[in-house]
Enzyme design. Structure first.
Site, mmCIF file in Angstrom:
data_model
loop_
_atom_site.group_PDB
_atom_site.id
_atom_site.type_symbol
_atom_site.label_atom_id
_atom_site.label_comp_id
_atom_site.label_asym_id
_atom_site.label_seq_id
_atom_site.Cartn_x
_atom_site.Cartn_y
_atom_site.Cartn_z
ATOM 1 N N ASN A 196 1.993 3.795 14.617
ATOM 2 C CA ASN A 196 3.063 2.819 14.449
ATOM 3 C C ASN A 196 3.583 2.305 15.789
ATOM 4 O O ASN A 196 3.866 3.107 16.690
ATOM 5 C CB ASN A 196 4.214 3.439 13.663
ATOM 6 C CG ASN A 196 3.768 3.994 12.321
ATOM 7 O OD1 ASN A 196 3.048 3.334 11.588
ATOM 8 N ND2 ASN A 196 4.168 5.216 12.007
ATOM 9 N N GLU A 239 1.491 -1.348 12.028
ATOM 10 C CA GLU A 239 0.926 -0.075 11.590
ATOM 11 C C GLU A 239 -0.600 -0.181 11.602
ATOM 12 O O GLU A 239 -1.172 -0.953 10.833
ATOM 13 C CB GLU A 239 1.391 0.275 10.182
ATOM 14 C CG GLU A 239 2.906 0.355 10.038
ATOM 15 C CD GLU A 239 3.315 0.449 8.586
ATOM 16 O OE1 GLU A 239 3.712 1.538 8.152
ATOM 17 O OE2 GLU A 239 3.233 -0.591 7.884
ATOM 18 N N TYR A 250 0.803 10.107 19.547
ATOM 19 C CA TYR A 250 2.210 9.750 19.750
ATOM 20 C C TYR A 250 2.518 9.679 21.237
ATOM 21 O O TYR A 250 2.105 10.529 22.021
ATOM 22 C CB TYR A 250 3.129 10.781 19.098
ATOM 23 C CG TYR A 250 3.112 10.762 17.593
ATOM 24 C CD1 TYR A 250 3.301 9.568 16.878
ATOM 25 C CD2 TYR A 250 2.914 11.931 16.867
ATOM 26 C CE1 TYR A 250 3.286 9.555 15.501
ATOM 27 C CE2 TYR A 250 2.895 11.929 15.477
ATOM 28 C CZ TYR A 250 3.075 10.729 14.808
ATOM 29 O OH TYR A 250 3.060 10.708 13.427
ATOM 30 N N LYS A 266 2.347 -8.285 0.876
ATOM 31 C CA LYS A 266 2.617 -8.412 -0.558
ATOM 32 C C LYS A 266 3.330 -7.179 -1.079
ATOM 33 O O LYS A 266 3.045 -6.061 -0.648
ATOM 34 C CB LYS A 266 1.295 -8.608 -1.314
ATOM 35 C CG LYS A 266 1.427 -8.722 -2.820
ATOM 36 C CD LYS A 266 0.058 -8.856 -3.465
ATOM 37 C CE LYS A 266 0.177 -8.889 -4.989
ATOM 38 N NZ LYS A 266 -1.156 -8.967 -5.642
ATOM 39 N N PHE A 268 3.793 -4.594 -4.075
ATOM 40 C CA PHE A 268 3.057 -4.110 -5.237
ATOM 41 C C PHE A 268 4.006 -3.398 -6.186
ATOM 42 O O PHE A 268 4.956 -2.734 -5.772
ATOM 43 C CB PHE A 268 1.935 -3.168 -4.797
ATOM 44 C CG PHE A 268 0.855 -3.861 -4.015
ATOM 45 C CD1 PHE A 268 -0.247 -4.402 -4.659
ATOM 46 C CD2 PHE A 268 0.961 -4.006 -2.636
ATOM 47 C CE1 PHE A 268 -1.241 -5.059 -3.941
ATOM 48 C CE2 PHE A 268 -0.017 -4.658 -1.907
ATOM 49 C CZ PHE A 268 -1.120 -5.192 -2.569
#
Length: 292
Positions: A196, A239, A250, A266, A268
């Site tokens: 991330n 991500e 990290y 989108k 879901f």
């Protein structure tokens, strides 16, 4: 390639070919200016951030990315001018005399046709050409796909998610980098751990969506967005699911080469629907990266 601040360069070290520019993105037009140069002279930070901060664009490249792209062009030396208020007040005449002649000993200077320099941007390619201390090479604007290549146009393409088209103008994939930070482990719970990155607002980020990419030497499926399926309350996040890779990175700087946009972001209705789509995204990312 050596990298040095202008202040650390020995005066008149050698006659050579010097390419000058901000070179944000090091796109195909910039590469033509740099072609054949021994030394690239650039500015950090971006001059507009000092002269007109309100007009400073989101940048395409961090300095490490710009450095590495220039090094890949076979340049011997990258000289960086620490651009501050004092330097912005230097006249075009002083820039030529003190920087190009006295400090760098330039035998040839290469610039783009729209390059401007010196106080109030009074320095022009024509002014450089009038000087007898060096030869001046003025490079016309370069076109691709019927359009003039410019950093501003590339920024717009990236911001719209058109990374494949941006690559045509850049001469390679759009490169994005940032520090890998801890997330909420949602991807790992779904069987697809992600690295991330929180985008720096000073740099352009691709629009929300899912992309095929390379990251850390691995094929990757990258999501840019706010994850609408989950009520996380988090801001924009990049991500990257590194396919076939599950190591702890990290705190490391991750560089992502965006290849192609697969779909928009989108929401879901169920987690199962999301996971099924993620698997399809991974398969498509594998196909695209295998072909590049």
């Amino acid at each position: 390639m050596r990298v040095a601040s202008l202040n650390d360069v020995e005066p008149g070290s050698r006659p050579g070919s010097v390419a000058i520019g901000t070179f944000d993105g090091v796109h195909r037009g910039h590469r033509e200016v740099i072609r054949g140069a021994d030394t690239v002279l650039t500015f950090d930070p971006h001059p507009l951030s000092v002269i007109h901060p309100e007009a400073t664009p989101k940048l395409i490249s961090t300095f490490p990315v710009k450095r590495d792209l220039i090094a890949g062009l076979g340049v011997e030396e990258l000289v960086v001018i620490p651009f501050d208020k004092s330097f912005s007040e230097q006249s075009a005449e002083d820039f030529v005399q003190h920087v190009l002649v006295d400090r760098l000993g330039a035998g040839q200077v290469s610039v783009g046709e729209n390059f401007r320099f010196g106080k109030r941007a009074r320095g022009t390619p024509e002014f450089l050409s009038s000087r007898g201390e060096f030869e001046t090479r003025v490079v016309p604007l370069v076109e691709a796909a019927g359009e003039t290549i410019s950093s501003s146009h590339i920024r717009g393409l990236v911001a719209a998610g058109e990374v494949a088209q941006a690559a045509e103008f850049l001469g390679g994939p759009f490169l994005f980098e940032g520090e890998v930070v801890p997330g909420d482990k949602r991807g790992r719970e779904l069987g697809m751990p992600t690295a991330n990155l929180v985008p720096d607002d000073a740099y352009v980020t691709p629009s929300h969506g899912v992309y095929a990419a390379w990251a850390h030497g691995q094929p990757a499926a990258v999501n840019v967005g706010v994850r609408p399926t989950f009520a996380t309350g988090r801001g924009l996040l990049v991500e990257a699911h590194l396919i076939g890779f599950d190591e702890d990175i990290y705190g490391e700087t991750l560089r992502i080469a965006f290849l192609e946009r697969l779909r928009g972001e989108k929401r879901f209705d169920t987690v199962d629907e999301l996971v099924a789509q993620m698997n399809r995204d991974v398969d498509e990312a594998k196909r695209i990266t295998a072909s590049r």
